[in-house]
Structures are given as C-alpha cells and as structure tokens.
Design a protein around this motif. Structure first.
Motif, PDB file in Angstrom:
ATOM      1  N   GLU A 198       0.835  -1.201   0.000  1.00 51.77           N
ATOM      2  CA  GLU A 198       0.000   0.000   0.000  1.00 51.77           C
ATOM      3  C   GLU A 198       0.872   1.254   0.000  1.00 51.77           C
ATOM      4  O   GLU A 198       1.986   1.256   0.515  1.00 51.77           O
ATOM      5  CB  GLU A 198      -0.905   0.014   1.239  1.00 51.77           C
ATOM      6  N   PRO A 199       0.377   2.349  -0.598  1.00 51.30           N
ATOM      7  CA  PRO A 199       1.135   3.600  -0.589  1.00 51.30           C
ATOM      8  C   PRO A 199       1.123   4.253   0.785  1.00 51.30           C
ATOM      9  O   PRO A 199       0.364   3.859   1.674  1.00 51.30           O
ATOM     10  CB  PRO A 199       0.387   4.465  -1.618  1.00 51.30           C
ATOM     11  N   GLY A 200       1.966   5.265   0.941  1.00 51.76           N
ATOM     12  CA  GLY A 200       1.966   6.061   2.157  1.00 51.76           C
ATOM     13  C   GLY A 200       3.039   5.668   3.139  1.00 51.76           C
ATOM     14  O   GLY A 200       3.577   4.555   3.125  1.00 51.76           O
ATOM     15  N   GLY A 201       3.395   6.613   4.019  1.00 53.41           N
ATOM     16  CA  GLY A 201       4.333   6.357   5.091  1.00 53.41           C
ATOM     17  C   GLY A 201       5.769   6.657   4.715  1.00 53.41           C
ATOM     18  O   GLY A 201       6.090   7.070   3.603  1.00 53.41           O
ATOM     19  N   ILE A 224       5.226   7.166  -1.196  1.00 54.34           N
ATOM     20  CA  ILE A 224       5.928   7.010   0.067  1.00 54.34           C
ATOM     21  C   ILE A 224       7.017   8.068   0.143  1.00 54.34           C
ATOM     22  O   ILE A 224       7.424   8.627  -0.880  1.00 54.34           O
ATOM     23  CB  ILE A 224       6.563   5.610   0.242  1.00 54.34           C
ATOM     24  N   GLN A 225       7.483   8.361   1.350  1.00 55.16           N
ATOM     25  CA  GLN A 225       8.664   9.178   1.543  1.00 55.16           C
ATOM     26  C   GLN A 225       9.811   8.240   1.909  1.00 55.16           C
ATOM     27  O   GLN A 225       9.669   7.377   2.772  1.00 55.16           O
ATOM     28  CB  GLN A 225       8.448  10.204   2.652  1.00 55.16           C
ATOM     29  N   LEU A 226      10.948   8.401   1.253  1.00 58.74           N
ATOM     30  CA  LEU A 226      12.068   7.505   1.484  1.00 58.74           C
ATOM     31  C   LEU A 226      13.254   8.301   2.016  1.00 58.74           C
ATOM     32  O   LEU A 226      13.656   9.311   1.435  1.00 58.74           O
ATOM     33  CB  LEU A 226      12.454   6.777   0.191  1.00 58.74           C
ATOM     34  N   LEU A 227      13.796   7.842   3.134  1.00 56.86           N
ATOM     35  CA  LEU A 227      14.974   8.448   3.746  1.00 56.86           C
ATOM     36  C   LEU A 227      16.142   7.487   3.613  1.00 56.86           C
ATOM     37  O   LEU A 227      16.094   6.366   4.127  1.00 56.86           O
ATOM     38  CB  LEU A 227      14.708   8.753   5.224  1.00 56.86           C
ATOM     39  N   ALA A 228      17.179   7.895   2.902  1.00 55.82           N
ATOM     40  CA  ALA A 228      18.385   7.081   2.730  1.00 55.82           C
ATOM     41  C   ALA A 228      19.458   7.580   3.685  1.00 55.82           C
ATOM     42  O   ALA A 228      19.813   8.767   3.674  1.00 55.82           O
ATOM     43  CB  ALA A 228      18.878   7.149   1.290  1.00 55.82           C
ATOM     44  N   LEU A 229      19.978   6.677   4.513  1.00 53.80           N
ATOM     45  CA  LEU A 229      20.991   7.015   5.519  1.00 53.80           C
ATOM     46  C   LEU A 229      22.356   6.492   5.080  1.00 53.80           C
ATOM     47  O   LEU A 229      22.470   5.342   4.647  1.00 53.80           O
ATOM     48  CB  LEU A 229      20.628   6.398   6.867  1.00 53.80           C
ATOM     49  N   ASP A 230      23.386   7.337   5.205  1.00 51.70           N
ATOM     50  CA  ASP A 230      24.739   6.940   4.809  1.00 51.70           C
ATOM     51  C   ASP A 230      24.701   6.246   3.452  1.00 51.70           C
ATOM     52  O   ASP A 230      25.138   5.110   3.278  1.00 51.70           O
ATOM     53  CB  ASP A 230      25.364   6.031   5.877  1.00 51.70           C
ATOM     54  N   TYR A 231      24.188   6.975   2.522  1.00 53.08           N
ATOM     55  CA  TYR A 231      23.789   6.481   1.209  1.00 53.08           C
ATOM     56  C   TYR A 231      24.980   6.218   0.293  1.00 53.08           C
ATOM     57  O   TYR A 231      26.077   6.750   0.479  1.00 53.08           O
ATOM     58  CB  TYR A 231      22.860   7.505   0.552  1.00 53.08           C
ATOM     59  N   VAL A 232      24.735   5.400  -0.727  1.00 58.54           N
ATOM     60  CA  VAL A 232      25.753   5.114  -1.739  1.00 58.54           C
ATOM     61  C   VAL A 232      25.921   6.331  -2.652  1.00 58.54           C
ATOM     62  O   VAL A 232      25.059   7.210  -2.693  1.00 58.54           O
ATOM     63  CB  VAL A 232      25.354   3.875  -2.570  1.00 58.54           C
ATOM     64  N   PRO A 233      27.022   6.401  -3.388  1.00 57.95           N
ATOM     65  CA  PRO A 233      27.257   7.557  -4.259  1.00 57.95           C
ATOM     66  C   PRO A 233      26.184   7.720  -5.329  1.00 57.95           C
ATOM     67  O   PRO A 233      25.470   6.785  -5.687  1.00 57.95           O
ATOM     68  CB  PRO A 233      28.615   7.234  -4.910  1.00 57.95           C
ATOM     69  N   ARG A 234      26.087   8.941  -5.796  1.00 53.63           N
ATOM     70  CA  ARG A 234      25.248   9.355  -6.929  1.00 53.63           C
ATOM     71  C   ARG A 234      23.772   9.491  -6.602  1.00 53.63           C
ATOM     72  O   ARG A 234      22.982   9.799  -7.487  1.00 53.63           O
ATOM     73  CB  ARG A 234      25.458   8.427  -8.150  1.00 53.63           C
ATOM     74  N   LEU A 235      23.367   9.256  -5.360  1.00 54.55           N
ATOM     75  CA  LEU A 235      21.996   9.570  -4.981  1.00 54.55           C
ATOM     76  C   LEU A 235      21.880  11.073  -4.749  1.00 54.55           C
ATOM     77  O   LEU A 235      22.800  11.701  -4.224  1.00 54.55           O
ATOM     78  CB  LEU A 235      21.588   8.832  -3.710  1.00 54.55           C
ATOM     79  N   GLU A 236      20.740  11.644  -5.127  1.00 58.88           N
ATOM     80  CA  GLU A 236      20.504  13.063  -4.932  1.00 58.88           C
ATOM     81  C   GLU A 236      19.167  13.276  -4.252  1.00 58.88           C
ATOM     82  O   GLU A 236      18.174  12.625  -4.580  1.00 58.88           O
ATOM     83  CB  GLU A 236      20.532  13.805  -6.275  1.00 58.88           C
TER      84      GLU A 236
END
Length: 225
Positions: A95-98, A120-132
């Motif tokens: 399901e969508p959301g969160g 959805i909202q996505l939070l990337a922590l200590d992310y790999v290169p090239r994510l913006e």
C-alpha cells in the motif's frame, strides 16, 4: 531534505524527545537544499548542505564515520533492482503512504523502490554515491543514533554496517505499529520484535503483537526472469 519529513526527525542527543526546527536558506520544491535543523532543548545544530542533513556532530561517531569516503567502497551483494524487490517484499510495501528508511547498502535501491511503490517518503541514511535529494527521496548522514521519532516509520532496512545495538534499538523505537525491520541474519533480534521470516542473508521482523504474527518462515523472494 523534504520539508514535511522534518516533523519525523529528532535530536540525537540524550534528553527528552524533541522535534527539530528547520531553517531553510535555500528551498526548492519543498526540499531544504541548504540550511539547518536545530534542537530547541539542547541547542544542537544539524547542517543541511546540498539537500543532505548531517546528524554526525550531535552524537558519537559510529556507523556513519567518513561516509563520503567509505560509501565509495561499498560492494553491493545484489543489483539495485534485486535489492529493491527484496526490500519491497520483506517490508510489505504493498500500500502507498508512510516513511521508509534504507541504510547503507540498501540505499542503492532507493530510486528503484520509489518507482515500485507510489506515494511514500524515502529516507536514505549513509547512502551510496550518486543519490541526490529531491522528490520523495531525502538523504542524511548519521553516527550511531537513529534520528527518528517514535512510531514514525513503516519500514526500515539496515545493512551490516548499521545493524549495531544502538541503531537496532532506535529502529524498534521508530517503527509504527505493524512496521517491519530488515537486518542481517547475523544481527541479534531485539526482544521487542517478532520474527516473520529468515534466510541466510537477512531476517525480517515486526512490532505487531505475538497473537497477530504467525510462525517464522524462510525467505523466498521471487525475482523476475
């Protein structure tokens, strides 16, 4: 850093739970590109630069140490598409959301997860290169404390570098009712969680009451041919 996501972030210092106050020096499409998050309790300040909030100065260094250097050395165990499929299946992202949190290696699948799961909202922590940072994707760097409000997240995936006792405990606290956590098979299962499934690589568990959880099963994620 998406502006609305700030409501679910918390100071990483040891004191009463407190929201953070955002100051945006540059705001684009409701994303803080540059600015600061501040704690009204202890006065801690967390800088935001190029859309990335840095929580490392507010706590002892740990999993996020020197992330700009270490992230370039991450060797993915699977392709981003396979990681995304596994994350979506194990976290139950039907399901969508969160809010969904992907740490370390899992962040390689951030864009693919967003393509698979809408709204959805996505939070990337200590992310790999090239994510913006932008759109539904926010980025943060952390030490050994998870900067999330209690009960604020529907799913969290921690890689081996982030499956520390402190971050596991923070993940349990951050999960909403029936939220799910993925961690390496070698990580100890927190007592507050009920295991849903396990294989040689990972386990997935939930904060749901025991009466609502069936016996653990082995993980089998179907991959597209």
């Amino acid at each position: 850093m998406f502006l609305e996501l700030v409501d679910s972030l918390r100071c990483v210092r040891s004191h009463e739970d407190s929201w953070l106050v955002a100051r945006a020096d540059e705001l684009v499409a409701r994303h803080i590109v540059s600015g600061e998050l501040g704690c009204p309790v202890c006065g801690a300040r967390y800088p935001v630069s190029e859309g990335v909030v840095d929580f490392r100065e507010g706590a002892a260094r740990g999993a996020g140490d020197d992330v700009e250097d270490s992230s370039t050395r991450v060797e993915l165990s699977s392709t981003p598409d396979d990681l995304a499929l596994r994350a979506a299946a194990l976290l139950g992202l039907v399901e969508p959301g969160g809010i969904v949190v992907l740490a370390g290696e899992w962040s390689a699948a951030a864009n693919e997860v967003l393509e698979m799961v809408g709204e959805i909202q996505l939070l990337a922590l200590d992310y790999v290169p090239r994510l913006e940072s932008g759109g539904a994707l926010s980025l943060a760097r952390i030490a050994d404390v998870l900067p999330l409000a209690a009960g604020s997240v529907r799913g969290i995936a921690l890689d081996a570098a982030h499956a520390t006792p402190s971050l596991l405990a923070g993940a349990v606290r951050a999960l909403a009712p029936q939220g799910r956590l993925i961690a390496p098979a070698s990580a100890l299962l927190p007592q507050a969680l009920m295991e849903l499934a396990r294989d040689d690589e990972h386990w997935v568990a939930t904060v749901a009451a025991q009466s609502n959880v069936s016996a653990p099963v082995s993980i089998g994620v179907r991959r597209s041919p």
